[in-house]
Design a protein around this motif. Sequence first.
Motif, PDB file in Angstrom:
ATOM      1  N   ARG A  72       0.783  -1.220   0.113  1.00  0.00           N
ATOM      2  CA  ARG A  72       0.012   0.167   0.031  1.00  0.00           C
ATOM      3  C   ARG A  72       0.732   0.969  -0.074  1.00  0.00           C
ATOM      4  N   VAL A  73       1.843   1.395   0.775  1.00  0.00           N
ATOM      5  CA  VAL A  73       2.768   2.311   0.751  1.00  0.00           C
ATOM      6  C   VAL A  73       3.522   2.496  -0.449  1.00  0.00           C
ATOM      7  N   GLU A  74       3.835   1.556  -1.084  1.00  0.00           N
ATOM      8  CA  GLU A  74       4.484   1.848  -2.599  1.00  0.00           C
ATOM      9  C   GLU A  74       3.365   2.148  -3.734  1.00  0.00           C
ATOM     10  N   ALA A  75       2.302   1.772  -3.237  1.00  0.00           N
ATOM     11  CA  ALA A  75       1.320   2.118  -4.454  1.00  0.00           C
ATOM     12  C   ALA A  75       1.032   3.673  -4.090  1.00  0.00           C
ATOM     13  N   SER A  76       1.004   4.208  -3.097  1.00  0.00           N
ATOM     14  CA  SER A  76       0.917   5.632  -2.911  1.00  0.00           C
ATOM     15  C   SER A  76       2.026   6.482  -3.600  1.00  0.00           C
TER      16      SER A  76
END
Length: 767
Positions: A72-76
């Motif tokens: 999720r962090v890398e998606a942001s």
Amino acid sequence: MQVIGLAEPGEGDWARLRSLQYRDLYANTSTRIIGHMLAALITLGLFLGDLPILLLGGWMGTLAIAVAHITRVEASLEGVDHRLMTKADYFRHAVAVLALATVWTLPLLGFAPTASPADKYALWTAVAMLVAGSALKTSQAPITSIIFAGVCGAAGIYIFVLEGSYVFALASVLFCGIIISGAISSARTFLTARVAEAGVAEKDEVVSLLLREFEENEADWLWQVDQHRRIKAASPRFAYALGCDAKSVEGKRFVELLCGDEGWKSGNLPPSLHELADRLKRRESFANLVVQVELSTGRRWWELSGTPIANEKGGHGGFRGVGSDVTEQRESSEKIAYLARYDTLTGLPNRLMLTEGLNEALRYAAQWKTRCAFLMIDLDRFKAVNDSLGHHVGDKLLAQVSLRLKQVISDNEQVGRLGGDEFAVVIRDVPNPAYAGKVADNIIASLSAPYTVDHHTLYIGASVGSAIGPRDGLNVETLMRNADLALYRAKDEGGGEHHYFEPSLHADAEERLKLEASLRHAISREELEVHFQPVVNAKAENVVSFEALLRWNSKEHGFVSPGKFIPLAEDTRLIVPIGDWVLREACRHAATWPEDIRVAVNVSGEQLLEPNFAQTVVRALADTGLAAHRLEVEVTESVFLRDGRHARQTLEEIMDLGCSIALDDFGTGYSSLGYLRTLRFSTIKVDRSFVQGAAQDNRESLAIINAVVAMAQSLEMSTTAEGVEDEKQAQMVRDLGCTKIQGYYFGRPMPAIEARSLVVKRRNAAA
């Protein structure tokens, strides 16, 4: 530390480079998930049956949460190159990696100690493969590899040391070191490539911009000369700029073409062309050299840049460069420079130039032990002309004033306009103090002569204040301020005068500031009081009205003369709130008097210019219950000079309420009969100066009183003689026909309670 991201260089757009480092991490998410799943399955297979299923399931769940969180962090961060990478983004991703690495330390530190050596090595192998794969996929963001390899490697090394397998521990150290070193090296290569790409792109953009500007700007051209400084390969645009065709200029001397035939024959070249010739002769490069060019079409200004070139043999082959016609830009610059230093209306130097001139005069005086002077000039009665005839007439009048000032000064003086109707003169060398006075007197005499503007004959004057430097000031600011104080004193003395600066003027100015500060609080501190002076019928000598007069007993300054604080109130516009207070107080006290006694209140021009002054009168009457016919508003002729139309309209509104209007000080001002024709004044007041003059048998004063009385009688107005001090004067104005009398003979200004007592006593005596 800069490559890792824990420090930032002082230069460069590193936030954008960080964005490039992290933008592609999300693209490798699926590979990372698969890698972690495989490693987790291997771990599960190694310890299934040896450890409780709940423990293994809990660890698998924790791993799934950690993988989901970092995903999720890398998606942001996907598309982060379209915005700037922040420190918060950086640390949020680092924390997510740390959490994931911590989850993998659990089997190394919790499961492995109880397992067989083979299972330990198999578990470390799975974790090591995961570390290597992670480093490969996230090489552009080295902090990811450093954290993951560092945390997992430390756990692996710990279990090997604990078991005594020092060879494997050393191998693990080397393995993690290679992973971390490789990640940093890969990141440095990545960043270096991005910086190089950005530099190339920026240079390409600059070159494209220069080429585009050269192609689109038709005023630019190329020029070239040979080693003898003769035109070679003239471009069509260059020939067009010269006003010739390309063939006719070929082989001609460059400088000769630019200076024109007359300049070349006489040898009288402008300094800029001399500099160009010297640069060509010395074979020096030059850029943006502005030269004056004489062409058949007139004088122009060119901006030239040139570089020496080499011939086939490596020797000097001449010059090649570009040029532009910058005539319009130069003229605009010269115009801006002129406007910055000269007044557009009069053409005189402005405040900036006068300040520079005074500064230079002070420097000269200090160097040679001489004196200089600064004269401030203010036009008397100019505002009346401006307000009555309009600004266009005022501007023409100022232009004539500037011409007279130019004629009256010598080469030793510099005259300029400070703004409005204020002018100034800088005297560079003052041989004696009387010299400044002589210049001031000449200015006053010249400016006081009549003017003719648009068929109007105008009379104004001038007041002058002067300060001598360095005696009255060592710098520009002090000298100008002191001259202004002297001018203020000259205006106070009635205008048309010259006044030197005196040290006492500072004390007067400070006193004025203190008085103003106290006057602003006089109403709230209850320091103001309204006194009333009786006005009697000339024949019966019974009181018919009282004039309200303001008195100020300051807690700080004691009793202050009205002649001192009333002008101050008018200058600062404090007269408006103070006048409104006097109006209400006068009406309040008058409401307690017998109904046939009126009260007269002086109203200034500042009050009449207020948009709703008539409403102020209405409120005062309504709040106090005073009948409108018992209020008389006194005005002077000066109220009609600023905005005569507005003043007449306001006075008509007041008369429509039922109030009466008295014209005070008639004969001492402009005495325009037009006011008497257009407004229904109830009373004309004869100034005390005429009464005192008539008492001394002054023929002019007697004639003026007779004329005013006759005019008032024909217009059905009453007349009030002011300043009557004894029985003889009272009888004189009575014989002259005045209908009412006011003065010390019948009563001085008194408090409201005494005024009421006076009326009651006289009524009782008459009864």
